[in-house]
Design an enzyme around this catalytic site. Structure first.
Site, mmCIF file in Angstrom:
data_model
loop_
_atom_site.group_PDB
_atom_site.id
_atom_site.type_symbol
_atom_site.label_atom_id
_atom_site.label_comp_id
_atom_site.label_asym_id
_atom_site.label_seq_id
_atom_site.Cartn_x
_atom_site.Cartn_y
_atom_site.Cartn_z
ATOM 1 C CB SER A 190 -35.307 39.793 13.766
ATOM 2 O OG SER A 190 -36.305 40.190 12.852
ATOM 3 C CG HIS A 218 -33.451 40.476 17.391
ATOM 4 N ND1 HIS A 218 -33.675 39.210 17.884
ATOM 5 C CD2 HIS A 218 -34.618 40.869 16.844
ATOM 6 C CE1 HIS A 218 -34.926 38.846 17.621
ATOM 7 N NE2 HIS A 218 -35.520 39.834 16.987
ATOM 8 C CE LYS A 249 -37.127 40.166 20.001
ATOM 9 N NZ LYS A 249 -37.735 41.445 19.607
HETATM 10 C C1 LIG Z 1 -38.977 42.122 19.292
HETATM 11 C C2 LIG Z 1 -38.782 43.445 18.695
HETATM 12 C C3 LIG Z 1 -39.589 44.529 19.044
HETATM 13 C C4 LIG Z 1 -40.770 44.388 19.959
HETATM 14 O O1 LIG Z 1 -40.371 44.319 21.283
HETATM 15 P P1 LIG Z 1 -41.491 44.107 22.415
HETATM 16 O O2 LIG Z 1 -40.854 44.629 23.652
HETATM 17 O O3 LIG Z 1 -41.786 42.655 22.454
HETATM 18 O O4 LIG Z 1 -42.672 44.914 22.005
HETATM 19 C C5 LIG Z 1 -39.309 45.761 18.489
HETATM 20 N N1 LIG Z 1 -38.294 45.923 17.619
HETATM 21 C C6 LIG Z 1 -37.511 44.895 17.236
HETATM 22 C C7 LIG Z 1 -36.403 45.121 16.270
HETATM 23 C C8 LIG Z 1 -37.730 43.627 17.755
HETATM 24 O O5 LIG Z 1 -36.980 42.603 17.360
#
Ligand SMILES: *Cc1c(COP(=O)(O)O)cnc(C)c1O
Length: 415
Positions: A190, A218, A249
């Site tokens: 990320s 991501h 996301k």
């Molecule tokens: C955003 C993210 C998470 C967390 O996801 P949520 O559903 O918001 O808990 C976990 N792993 C990665 C790689 C992320 O980018």
């Protein structure tokens, strides 16, 4: 009363230290739906300002898509607001099973189990499938939620240098005698927006008899020709043993996550994963919206194709303007400024120009690696990108960093 002045003082001092270190986080208040154009109060209580959002994980522009909102509304009407139960007692509806099936088909796996979030999926999965006889070998830059999940698991832990396949191979040799060896990586990282070398990781896993875990939060929905994720991009569909990902996301952006992969491993999560057993089910309204999201992205690649075009335009535009970006192909495009204060000042100037983007610096990224992370969306139209590019160019000119080398920027601003 135990929370007396001296105890309050402990926390006031700690908060003061965070402030004086310049890393105190403040929320900006958004007074409109999530989209390319948002109304923001910053600081909280200030007058609202309409700005272009360049920092949401809303990659496919589905967070406020009318079809998704309509599906969520229908879900609310037909399946109610809350379930008041965890999944295995009385918290599983037909729509939850439908969503698990759609995720399995989309990700190209054998089975899927939903969690309240991907953070919860990562918290539960390792402990559910591994024990003391096993080893977890993770990339050093994996997401914080993976680090936490690994802490909850009794298996041995080791790491390999970021995307360093030679180092990973050494570690696989070192742990040859473990019952199960699990290689753990993010699919798309990320902060730098780079992709894991999943083709090489899978080849090593086959050679050394290891399993592969990928967190594709991501990437799910837009990386790969049909948006299935990093495994599609790298030509290893069907070869990843465990995929975790988020619905928070690209996939509608509400909430929820999942573990998807080998049938037996997913079943182990249903039997043992603690966030699945002990935390509430995803509400029907969100599940219904997510079902519509899966329908949209399974039917057409239109949105991920537009995102790809936007990303190409943005990467080319920033580079030609003379800014330094991290090379790559994902819609995560870090504009490198190196100096922490410069990253904050740059973001402030952008905001004045109507562009909402956030500066990151240590400890979120390494020292001397301060940056503004921009993220593209299929919700961006050409006029958004034109305006944002003009603003980045104007602010870059103001700070005299256009067409300068990294060395020149560091010499003038310091690390
Ligand atoms: C955003 C993210 C998470 C967390 O996801 P949520 O559903 O918001 O808990 C976990 N792993 C990665 C790689 C992320 O980018």
């Amino acid at each position: 009363m135990a929370f007396n002045d001296s105890i309050r003082g402990i926390y006031q001092k700690e908060l003061g230290d965070i402030r004086s270190a310049g890393i105190f986080k403040e929320e900006r208040i958004i007074c409109s739906p999530q989209d390319s154009d948002i109304d923001v109060q910053f600081p909280a209580g200030a007058e609202q300002k309409r700005v272009i959002n360049m920092c949401a994980n809303n990659y496919l522009g589905l967070s406020s898509h009318p079809d998704v909102v309509e599906a969520a509304r229908k879900g609310l009407d037909h399946r109610g607001y809350g379930m008041s139960s965890v999944r295995f007692i009385c918290g599983t509806q037909d729509i939850h099973k439908e969503l698990e099936g759609k995720l399995t088909a989309f990700l190209g796996t054998e089975d899927t189990i939903l969690f309240p979030s991907c953070m919860d999926a990562n918290a539960g999965v390792f402990e559910a499938v591994l024990n003391e006889q096993d080893v977890m070998i993770s990339d050093r830059l994996v997401h914080a939620s993976i680090v936490d999940g690994m802490r909850l698991c009794k298996a041995q832990q080791d790491t390999f240098k970021h995307s360093d396949m030679g180092h990973l191979e050494e570690k696989l040799q070192l742990h040859a005698s473990a019952r199960v060896k699990l290689i753990i990586t993010d699919g798309s990282f990320s902060m730098d927006g780079d992709l894991a070398k999943l083709d090489q990781i899978v080849a090593l896993a086959e050679q050394y008899n290891a399993l592969v875990f990928v967190d594709d939060s991501h990437a799910s929905g837009f990386i790969g020709r049909t948006g299935r994720g990093t495994h599609e991009h790298c030509g290893v569909l069907g070869k990843i043993d465990i995929i975790t990902t988020t619905l928070g996301k690209a996939l509608g952006g509400a909430s929820g996550g999942c573990v998807s992969g080998r049938r037996e491993l997913v079943e182990m999560c249903r039997q043992k994963a603690r966030p699945y057993l002990f935390s509430n089910t995803i509400p029907p309204v969100v599940v219904s919206g997510a079902n519509a999201v899966l329908d949209i992205i399974s039917k057409t690649t239109e949105r991920r194709d537009k995102l790809e075009r936007n990303t190409a335009f943005w990467r080319k535009g920033l580079t030609e303007a003379g800014l330094i970006i991290k090379d790559g192909e994902t819609p995560i495009v870090p504009v490198m400024l190196f100096n922490a204060k410069l990253s904050q000042d740059f973001a402030k100037e952008l905001y004045q120009e109507g562009i909402y983007a956030v500066g990151f610096f240590f400890p979120v990224v390494a020292k001397g690696q301060a940056r503004i992370r921009t993220q593209l969306s299929a919700a961006h139209d050409q006029h958004h990108l034109d305006k944002a590019l003009a603003a980045f160019t104007k602010v870059g000119k103001k700070f005299e960093i256009l067409h300068k080398t990294k060395q020149e920027i560091i010499e003038r601003f310091g690390m």
